[in-house]
Design a protein around this motif. Structure first.
Motif, PDB file in Angstrom:
ATOM      1  N   GLU A  19     -13.454   2.018  11.745  1.00 40.44           N
ATOM      2  CA  GLU A  19     -12.268   2.141  10.902  1.00 40.44           C
ATOM      3  C   GLU A  19     -12.621   1.871   9.445  1.00 40.44           C
ATOM      4  OE1 GLU A  19      -7.748   0.293  10.546  1.00 40.44           O
ATOM      5  OE2 GLU A  19      -8.930  -0.095  12.341  1.00 40.44           O
ATOM      6  N   ARG A  20     -13.440   0.859   9.230  1.00 41.76           N
ATOM      7  CA  ARG A  20     -13.886   0.532   7.871  1.00 41.76           C
ATOM      8  C   ARG A  20     -14.649   1.708   7.255  1.00 41.76           C
ATOM      9  NH1 ARG A  20     -15.762  -4.357   4.919  1.00 41.76           N
ATOM     10  NH2 ARG A  20     -17.366  -3.655   3.494  1.00 41.76           N
ATOM     11  N   ALA A  21     -15.586   2.281   8.005  1.00 41.39           N
ATOM     12  CA  ALA A  21     -16.374   3.411   7.507  1.00 41.39           C
ATOM     13  C   ALA A  21     -15.480   4.604   7.182  1.00 41.39           C
ATOM     14  CB  ALA A  21     -17.448   3.795   8.516  1.00 41.39           C
ATOM     15  N   ASP A  22     -14.487   4.867   8.024  1.00 41.56           N
ATOM     16  CA  ASP A  22     -13.567   5.980   7.783  1.00 41.56           C
ATOM     17  C   ASP A  22     -12.755   5.771   6.510  1.00 41.56           C
ATOM     18  OD1 ASP A  22     -11.979   8.411   8.613  1.00 41.56           O
ATOM     19  OD2 ASP A  22     -10.387   6.883   8.682  1.00 41.56           O
ATOM     20  N   ILE A  23     -12.220   4.569   6.350  1.00 40.64           N
ATOM     21  CA  ILE A  23     -11.419   4.258   5.157  1.00 40.64           C
ATOM     22  C   ILE A  23     -12.270   4.388   3.898  1.00 40.64           C
ATOM     23  CG2 ILE A  23     -10.228   2.396   3.922  1.00 40.64           C
ATOM     24  CD1 ILE A  23      -9.233   1.444   6.692  1.00 40.64           C
ATOM     25  N   LEU A  24     -13.489   3.863   3.931  1.00 41.11           N
ATOM     26  CA  LEU A  24     -14.366   3.927   2.755  1.00 41.11           C
ATOM     27  C   LEU A  24     -14.728   5.374   2.406  1.00 41.11           C
ATOM     28  CD1 LEU A  24     -16.702   0.874   3.398  1.00 41.11           C
ATOM     29  CD2 LEU A  24     -14.808   1.046   1.765  1.00 41.11           C
ATOM     30  N   ALA A  25     -14.966   6.202   3.408  1.00 39.76           N
ATOM     31  CA  ALA A  25     -15.291   7.616   3.161  1.00 39.76           C
ATOM     32  C   ALA A  25     -14.094   8.346   2.556  1.00 39.76           C
ATOM     33  CB  ALA A  25     -15.733   8.296   4.453  1.00 39.76           C
ATOM     34  N   ARG A  26     -12.901   8.081   3.071  1.00 41.89           N
ATOM     35  CA  ARG A  26     -11.705   8.723   2.519  1.00 41.89           C
ATOM     36  C   ARG A  26     -11.409   8.237   1.100  1.00 41.89           C
ATOM     37  NH1 ARG A  26      -7.113   7.492   5.050  1.00 41.89           N
ATOM     38  NH2 ARG A  26      -7.962   5.850   6.366  1.00 41.89           N
ATOM     39  N   GLU A  27     -11.640   6.953   0.863  1.00 44.22           N
ATOM     40  CA  GLU A  27     -11.441   6.379  -0.481  1.00 44.22           C
ATOM     41  C   GLU A  27     -12.369   7.047  -1.496  1.00 44.22           C
ATOM     42  OE1 GLU A  27      -9.868   3.364  -3.203  1.00 44.22           O
ATOM     43  OE2 GLU A  27      -9.258   3.879  -1.182  1.00 44.22           O
ATOM     44  N   LYS A  28     -13.641   7.186  -1.122  1.00 47.53           N
ATOM     45  CA  LYS A  28     -14.616   7.804  -2.025  1.00 47.53           C
ATOM     46  C   LYS A  28     -14.240   9.248  -2.321  1.00 47.53           C
ATOM     47  CE  LYS A  28     -19.565   8.556  -2.574  1.00 47.53           C
ATOM     48  NZ  LYS A  28     -20.900   8.294  -2.000  1.00 47.53           N
ATOM     49  N   ALA A  29     -13.884  10.021  -1.306  1.00 44.57           N
ATOM     50  CA  ALA A  29     -13.516  11.426  -1.503  1.00 44.57           C
ATOM     51  C   ALA A  29     -12.279  11.545  -2.394  1.00 44.57           C
ATOM     52  CB  ALA A  29     -13.275  12.099  -0.159  1.00 44.57           C
ATOM     53  N   TYR A  30     -11.268  10.718  -2.146  1.00 50.23           N
ATOM     54  CA  TYR A  30     -10.024  10.752  -2.926  1.00 50.23           C
ATOM     55  C   TYR A  30     -10.283  10.395  -4.383  1.00 50.23           C
ATOM     56  CZ  TYR A  30      -5.180   9.528  -4.219  1.00 50.23           C
ATOM     57  OH  TYR A  30      -3.958   9.439  -4.836  1.00 50.23           O
ATOM     58  N   SER A  31     -11.018   9.316  -4.617  1.00 47.97           N
ATOM     59  CA  SER A  31     -11.260   8.879  -6.003  1.00 47.97           C
ATOM     60  C   SER A  31     -12.152   9.868  -6.747  1.00 47.97           C
ATOM     61  CB  SER A  31     -11.853   7.477  -6.045  1.00 47.97           C
ATOM     62  OG  SER A  31     -13.159   7.456  -5.509  1.00 47.97           O
ATOM     63  N   GLN A  32     -13.130  10.448  -6.061  1.00 51.32           N
ATOM     64  CA  GLN A  32     -13.993  11.426  -6.732  1.00 51.32           C
ATOM     65  C   GLN A  32     -13.243  12.706  -7.052  1.00 51.32           C
ATOM     66  OE1 GLN A  32     -17.564  11.664  -4.329  1.00 51.32           O
ATOM     67  NE2 GLN A  32     -18.466   9.923  -5.404  1.00 51.32           N
ATOM     68  N   ASP A  33     -12.306  13.099  -6.210  1.00 46.99           N
ATOM     69  CA  ASP A  33     -11.483  14.267  -6.506  1.00 46.99           C
ATOM     70  C   ASP A  33     -10.646  14.016  -7.759  1.00 46.99           C
ATOM     71  OD1 ASP A  33     -10.377  16.898  -5.940  1.00 46.99           O
ATOM     72  OD2 ASP A  33      -8.562  15.839  -5.302  1.00 46.99           O
ATOM     73  N   LEU A  34     -10.057  12.830  -7.855  1.00 43.73           N
ATOM     74  CA  LEU A  34      -9.275  12.482  -9.049  1.00 43.73           C
ATOM     75  C   LEU A  34     -10.161  12.428 -10.293  1.00 43.73           C
ATOM     76  CD1 LEU A  34      -6.961   9.778  -7.486  1.00 43.73           C
ATOM     77  CD2 LEU A  34      -6.223  11.989  -8.403  1.00 43.73           C
ATOM     78  N   GLN A  35     -11.415  12.002 -10.147  1.00 42.93           N
ATOM     79  CA  GLN A  35     -12.337  12.002 -11.282  1.00 42.93           C
ATOM     80  C   GLN A  35     -12.644  13.431 -11.726  1.00 42.93           C
ATOM     81  OE1 GLN A  35     -15.687   9.061 -10.955  1.00 42.93           O
ATOM     82  NE2 GLN A  35     -14.613   8.547  -9.051  1.00 42.93           N
ATOM     83  N   ARG A  36     -12.879  14.313 -10.767  1.00 45.44           N
ATOM     84  CA  ARG A  36     -13.151  15.714 -11.110  1.00 45.44           C
ATOM     85  C   ARG A  36     -11.964  16.353 -11.829  1.00 45.44           C
ATOM     86  NH1 ARG A  36     -14.773  15.426  -5.946  1.00 45.44           N
ATOM     87  NH2 ARG A  36     -17.005  15.291  -5.610  1.00 45.44           N
ATOM     88  N   GLN A  37     -10.756  15.961 -11.460  1.00 48.32           N
ATOM     89  CA  GLN A  37      -9.546  16.495 -12.087  1.00 48.32           C
ATOM     90  C   GLN A  37      -9.317  15.928 -13.490  1.00 48.32           C
ATOM     91  OE1 GLN A  37      -6.038  16.012  -9.599  1.00 48.32           O
ATOM     92  NE2 GLN A  37      -7.293  16.275  -7.763  1.00 48.32           N
ATOM     93  N   GLY A  38     -10.021  14.846 -13.832  1.00 49.33           N
ATOM     94  CA  GLY A  38      -9.842  14.204 -15.131  1.00 49.33           C
ATOM     95  C   GLY A  38      -8.772  13.131 -15.136  1.00 49.33           C
ATOM     96  N   THR A  39      -8.168  12.877 -13.988  1.00 52.36           N
ATOM     97  CA  THR A  39      -7.127  11.849 -13.887  1.00 52.36           C
ATOM     98  C   THR A  39      -7.725  10.451 -13.898  1.00 52.36           C
ATOM     99  OG1 THR A  39      -5.736  13.363 -12.632  1.00 52.36           O
ATOM    100  CG2 THR A  39      -5.224  11.019 -12.442  1.00 52.36           C
ATOM    101  N   TRP A  40      -8.810  10.272 -13.136  1.00 55.01           N
ATOM    102  CA  TRP A  40      -9.508   8.984 -13.065  1.00 55.01           C
ATOM    103  C   TRP A  40     -10.660   9.088 -14.049  1.00 55.01           C
ATOM    104  CZ3 TRP A  40      -9.133   6.142  -7.922  1.00 55.01           C
ATOM    105  CH2 TRP A  40      -9.643   4.858  -8.029  1.00 55.01           C
ATOM    106  N   ARG A  41     -10.396   8.671 -15.294  1.00 56.05           N
ATOM    107  CA  ARG A  41     -11.329   8.926 -16.390  1.00 56.05           C
ATOM    108  C   ARG A  41     -12.598   8.091 -16.325  1.00 56.05           C
ATOM    109  NH1 ARG A  41      -8.271  10.595 -21.229  1.00 56.05           N
ATOM    110  NH2 ARG A  41     -10.200  10.197 -22.340  1.00 56.05           N
ATOM    111  N   HIS A  42     -12.474   6.822 -15.954  1.00 58.49           N
ATOM    112  CA  HIS A  42     -13.623   5.911 -15.917  1.00 58.49           C
ATOM    113  C   HIS A  42     -13.471   4.967 -14.735  1.00 58.49           C
ATOM    114  CE1 HIS A  42     -14.798   7.053 -20.019  1.00 58.49           C
ATOM    115  NE2 HIS A  42     -13.521   6.982 -20.311  1.00 58.49           N
TER     116      HIS A  42
END
Length: 96
Positions: A19-42
């Motif tokens: 469960e921990r590994a799944d949550i961490l993988a989803r967190e990374k994918a979600y945050s990196q998508d927001l970074q690519r969009q320019g929403t999560w700037r730093h």
């Protein structure tokens, strides 16, 4: 609008490894998508802590809340938000 967001993560030690590994993988994918969009700037890791300091660029408080509450790790976070305004003495014009 820019926001300084401090996220302190406290994952329970008894959370099953899968469960921990799944949550961490989803967190990374979600945050990196927001970074690519320019929403999560730093995003910066806070040395010695399972925490980060981030700058998010969103329309308003409601959008920020929606983004943060959708984080897979949200149930395990303590989050502090500070709205930011451009300082009148700033010399860089590309960070508004």
């Amino acid at each position: 609008m820019l926001y300084h967001v401090f996220m302190d993560v406290k994952i329970p030690r008894d959370l099953p490894a899968e469960e921990r590994a799944d949550i961490l993988a989803r967190e990374k994918a979600y945050s990196q998508d927001l970074q690519r969009q320019g929403t999560w700037r730093h995003i910066w890791r806070v040395a010695g802590q399972y925490a980060n300091v981030s700058i998010l660029d969103v329309r308003d408080n409601a959008e920020l809340h929606q983004i943060l509450s959708a984080l897979p790790l949200f149930p395990f976070m303590q989050i502090t938000v500070t709205p930011l305004l451009r300082h009148p003495s700033a010399i860089r014009g590309d960070d508004s």
